[in-house]
Design an enzyme around this catalytic site. Structure first.
Site, PDB file in Angstrom:
ATOM      1  N   ILE A 170      -4.670  -4.703  -2.097  1.00  0.00           N
ATOM      2  CA  ILE A 170      -5.787  -4.145  -2.874  1.00  0.00           C
ATOM      3  C   ILE A 170      -5.267  -3.520  -4.163  1.00  0.00           C
ATOM      4  CG2 ILE A 170      -7.804  -2.647  -2.777  1.00  0.00           C
ATOM      5  CD1 ILE A 170      -7.430  -2.523   0.260  1.00  0.00           C
TER       6      ILE A 170
ATOM      7  N   LYS B  53       0.033   7.482   2.572  1.00  0.00           N
ATOM      8  CA  LYS B  53      -0.637   6.728   1.508  1.00  0.00           C
ATOM      9  C   LYS B  53      -1.550   7.628   0.677  1.00  0.00           C
ATOM     10  CE  LYS B  53      -0.371   2.449   4.205  1.00  0.00           C
ATOM     11  NZ  LYS B  53      -1.063   1.702   5.283  1.00  0.00           N
TER      12      LYS B  53
ATOM     13  N   GLU C 172       2.804  -0.875  -6.168  1.00  0.00           N
ATOM     14  CA  GLU C 172       1.404  -1.236  -5.854  1.00  0.00           C
ATOM     15  C   GLU C 172       1.221  -1.532  -4.367  1.00  0.00           C
ATOM     16  OE1 GLU C 172      -1.514  -1.657  -8.142  1.00  0.00           O
ATOM     17  OE2 GLU C 172      -2.287  -1.522  -6.109  1.00  0.00           O
TER      18      GLU C 172
ATOM     19  N   LYS D  28       5.904   3.031   1.421  1.00  0.00           N
ATOM     20  CA  LYS D  28       5.080   4.242   1.265  1.00  0.00           C
ATOM     21  C   LYS D  28       5.775   5.495   1.767  1.00  0.00           C
ATOM     22  CE  LYS D  28       3.171   2.737   5.527  1.00  0.00           C
ATOM     23  NZ  LYS D  28       3.848   1.451   5.594  1.00  0.00           N
TER      24      LYS D  28
ATOM     25  N   GLY E 224      -0.503  -8.109  17.341  1.00  0.00           N
ATOM     26  CA  GLY E 224       0.556  -7.794  16.375  1.00  0.00           C
ATOM     27  C   GLY E 224       0.125  -6.810  15.297  1.00  0.00           C
TER      28      GLY E 224
END
Lengths: 429, 429
Positions: A134, A203, A127, A103, A185
């Protein structure tokens, strides 16, 4: 047989290897091709061996991949900007199709990458760069492509959503929730790009570019993180029927684009309010489909691999059909970016005021003069302080007007403190 | 320029006409083609004129469309089975690509339609047939195509979801909620296919076919509607932290497919619990992406048109690329259908029992012998009746075992009545 190269054998690389094996039969059936990892670029060969890759599959020089004509698709999973950019541009130049989950790179260098890909007639698919598993990007670019989009409201960062969910559900402090996220994490050693909103900002700039066909980059996004949120903010939100979420928003109004990341009050009845823990979601408004929400895991090895291999399979079909070079992110319009103060929304205004007569009338009058109309007020004295707290939910108002009103309020001697939260408005969004 | 024909000028036809005009510029930009409605087939020409169509665009004979070589795509929006099937098969035979919103037809006649389309090398797209505007089919067939699907849990009928939402939120009776749905135009004059679950059953058979690559049809779906739901069921669900939704479920376990539509208790914390009013959603479990939920409007003129035009745009690109004939629903596996009693789930078991000592022990013993383990029990006496109501939430159990236990309980003289609701299990789904 389609041969691919993978750059980087980290968490997602591992998921990609595993998924290609696990679902090999159906993947071959659906694409009419077997997909084989011919090379991985990885400085630490042991990581590749641990994934079951053989010595002759591992290389340490990009040229080994660029010069291999059998390799048709390069999957970039290294992250970061400079080296990833160099690799992707060279790979495109060598005629390779690209799949990336990066991204940062798409947000900052998208324009150059997609331009070169178009020139070289290769696909660039991404994607996995927003919302992990998603199906957001494909849905917007293909299935919903008959629509004009007006609003994208996303919960696009799992770490911050986990923190806010735990503060809400369990009453944890911000630092306890962050600690827990680190232990599990979910948060990195340096969590700043998550908690300061930068990750979500990258994003939403990508989703904004897709939605409005006009290039949006990180620097176009007003960005506010979650570090200032206190337990009492959460308690207040709960009392008023809201939860607090870090929203990443892209809106178009009058041909201008508004992009921001900020914590906001979300009404409990809104579908985004039930997006908890590390889950992500994008709530989309558009002219024909109206309201769509897409929900799922925004990160993780296998969820990210799901989108990466989905992209690889799409490119396989395009290679077979001889139709590569059409997938990317062409922005055929140029739209102005609005300042965040152009936002119209409901707000929650919190004031600490002197506990004396006529204060409420004074506050209401200042707001009224700026066209900020009040939906509800809760006034409660703060014990032994001679002050009271005023919580005001406004009807949709211009943030510019509200900010001007707040400046004016701050100048009143009876106002000790003032701050605001945006409230997601059920009627407009 | 791509010329299309539309069969039927009803609600969705109107949306299609409007959307093609409203977003003409972006649609042309995204497909590299203008899309023009050359002909509509409509018995009542006035309906077409009311949509702004001209006299020479309206025809009353399918042959006018079949014989027009300029028409590349036929959009079927008539609904029903027999005549729609005839039209679609003839259109495919004449080399036309098909877009349809007709779930009845795809559910019952899908196999024949997709087989002929493959033979004739044309596309058949049907995104609008399930979930209206929600990008379910495209997401499963393309973006999530690297996954093995295990569960689809859908709220796929807007009318029943509206009725159940109002019974829950406002405490309305079933008949009042149905009346309101009828008044608002959500329910048809004869609402039986909605309230008896048939509509949702058709849709889940389509999603099952996609998910498991094995043809599922309406007759494979066990189907139970919402007509037996009483206000006290809703009150009980609320008290226990659930809502009641009509769930359409497709599951694969051990290479066998389980398909059913039935009202179920859904925990309030589950994302499906916040899908209210006429909204639809599909909650999908698969091996890599894990949990995905897709939410939006399941019906209506413009939302359905969104998916229809999205499909038309996809086919436009395939026509330009010379790659039609690959979109359809090929089922390359044949899997057995399990009886619904093969379901493993939590259940809510409700018993009316004699208010006397040792009944609870007796009930627990019958359940225990059938391996039905109890999570919680609420016992409350029913005033002046000499009876008590027992509400038992079970841990996940085999429905077969539970049904056998219920038969045994019914034979006990202290059990007056017994019924069950499935409970959606947060752990397994």
């Amino acid at each position: 047989m389609i041969k691919i190269a993978v750059l980087g054998c980290g968490t997602v690389g591992g998921g990609v290897c595993q998924l290609l094996i696990q679902n090999a039969h159906d993947i071959a059936k659906r694409t009419d091709k077997c997909i084989e990892i011919k090379k991985v670029l990885e400085r630490n060969p042991q990581r590749a061996y641990d994934l079951g890759l053989k010595e002759d599959q591992v290389c340490s020089s990009l040229d080994d991949i660029l010069n291999d004509d059998e390799i048709k698709i390069v999957v970039e999973l290294m992250g970061g900007i400079d080296f990833a950019y160099e690799c992707i541009m060279k790979a495109i130049d060598a005629g390779k199709n690209i799949v990336t989950a990066n991204k940062d790179l798409i947000s900052v260098k998208g324009e150059e990458i997609f331009a070169l890909a178009k020139e070289k007639n290769v696909d660039v698919c991404y994607e996995a760069s927003v919302g992990g598993a998603i199906p957001i990007i494909g849905a917007m670019q293909n299935i919903l492509c008959a629509n004009t989009f007006t609003d994208i409201v996303g919960i696009l960062n799992g770490t911050t959503n986990y923190i806010l969910s735990k503060m809400y559900e369990k009453g944890w402090s911000y630092s306890k929730a962050l600690q827990e996220a680190t232990d599990l994490g979910y948060a990195e050693a340096d969590p700043s790009s998550d908690v300061e909103g930068t990750d979500a900002a990258r994003k939403i700039s990508i989703l904004g570019s897709i939605a409005f066909n006009s290039r949006c980059t990180l620097s176009d996004v007003y960005c506010e993180g979650i570090t200032r949120i206190e337990e009492r903010d959460i308690v207040l939100a709960k009392k008023l029927g809201y939860t607090i979420k870090l929203l990443a928003v892209a809106k178009e109004r009058n041909n201008k684009i508004l992009l921001f990341v900020r914590p906001a009050f979300v009404p409990l009845a809104h579908p985004l309010a039930s997006v908890n823990d590390v889950f992500n979601a994008a709530f989309i408004k558009c002219d024909a489909a109206d309201e769509i929400m897409l929900y799922g895991r925004g990160a993780g090895s296998m969820p990210t691999a799901s989108s990466v291999i989905g992209d690889v399979m799409t490119i396989c079909q395009n290679i077979a059909n001889g139709t590569t070079g059409k997938l990317g992110l062409e922005c055929y319009k140029v739209k102005e970016i609005s300042p965040v103060t152009d936002l119209r929304s409901s707000f929650c205004l919190r004031l600490r005021v002197a506990d004396q007569p006529n204060v409420l009338a004074g506050v209401a009058s200042v707001l009224g003069k700026k066209d900020v109309s009040i939906e509800s007020i809760i006034q409660s004295p703060v014990k032994n302080s001679g002050t009271a707290s005023l919580t005001i939910i406004t009807h949709p108002a211009s943030e510019q007007d509200l900010q001007t009103a707040i400046e004016e309020l701050k100048a009143c001697e009876y106002v000790k403190k003032a701050n605001i939260y945006m409230c997601l408005d059920m009627e407009t969004m």
